[in-house]
Design a protein around this motif. Sequence first.
Motif, short mmCIF file in Angstrom:
data_model
loop_
_atom_site.label_atom_id
_atom_site.label_comp_id
_atom_site.label_asym_id
_atom_site.label_seq_id
_atom_site.Cartn_x
_atom_site.Cartn_y
_atom_site.Cartn_z
N ALA A 34 -43.16 30.39 7.72
CA ALA A 34 -41.79 29.88 7.73
C ALA A 34 -41.81 28.49 7.12
CB ALA A 34 -41.23 29.83 9.15
N ARG A 35 -40.67 28.07 6.63
CA ARG A 35 -40.53 26.74 6.04
C ARG A 35 -39.37 26.05 6.75
NH1 ARG A 35 -37.84 24.11 1.75
NH2 ARG A 35 -39.22 22.75 0.54
N ILE A 36 -39.58 24.80 7.11
CA ILE A 36 -38.54 24.01 7.77
C ILE A 36 -38.22 22.83 6.86
CG2 ILE A 36 -37.82 22.82 9.88
CD1 ILE A 36 -40.40 24.10 11.16
N VAL A 127 -40.11 23.07 16.57
CA VAL A 127 -40.01 21.87 15.73
C VAL A 127 -38.56 21.41 15.68
CG1 VAL A 127 -40.23 20.95 13.38
CG2 VAL A 127 -42.07 22.36 14.35
N TYR A 128 -37.64 22.35 15.47
CA TYR A 128 -36.22 22.01 15.43
C TYR A 128 -35.80 21.37 16.76
CZ TYR A 128 -31.24 22.12 14.68
OH TYR A 128 -29.93 21.74 14.53
N ASP A 129 -36.15 22.00 17.86
CA ASP A 129 -35.76 21.50 19.18
C ASP A 129 -36.27 20.08 19.42
OD1 ASP A 129 -34.73 21.69 21.91
OD2 ASP A 129 -36.86 21.75 22.48
N LYS A 136 -30.15 17.07 12.86
CA LYS A 136 -29.54 18.37 13.20
C LYS A 136 -29.40 19.28 11.98
CE LYS A 136 -26.95 17.03 17.32
NZ LYS A 136 -28.09 16.38 17.82
N GLY A 137 -29.59 18.75 10.79
CA GLY A 137 -29.43 19.52 9.56
C GLY A 137 -30.66 20.26 9.10
#
Length: 163
Positions: A34-36, A127-129, A136-137
């Motif tokens: 996955a890519r963030i 990672v997002y959390d 937030k973007g």
Amino acid sequence: MDEKKLTHFNEQGRAQMVDVTQKEVTKRTATASARIEMQPETLTLIREGKMKKGDVLAVAQVAGIMAAKKTSDLIPMCHPLPLTKVDISFAEDGERALLVHATVATTYVTGVEMEALTAVTTAALTVYDMCKAVDKGMLIQNVALVAKTGGKNGDFLREEAAL
């Protein structure tokens, strides 16, 4: 048996867990990625260990491992598997993105693709959390099975251009 027959449906057309009783035990592996995408400042905070919630990559790594082990609890038709390896790794992709890879292995009668995909997705969500207070973007994208080995259908290797 007809190779085109959908095996996840019973004679009444209802979903069923596939019978793997007669399948051969083999070593099976799967790798997913996955890519963030994020702001460069967010990636810097992760790299320098300065995110307020703690070590982002260490927590995401543990979350991915835990998720792989719980896949059959989350995906209704997945068989519970005796996992022999779960490895989560991270790499920076330029100034704005983090790549996540999950490799899962077992010696069993069914594959570990769903476990690898669940692991990499959960690691990315973690990672997002852990970073959402400052960014937030962030965008989680390109979740995909990269490779698999073992089983009667043989090996699979995704061409990099497909991602």
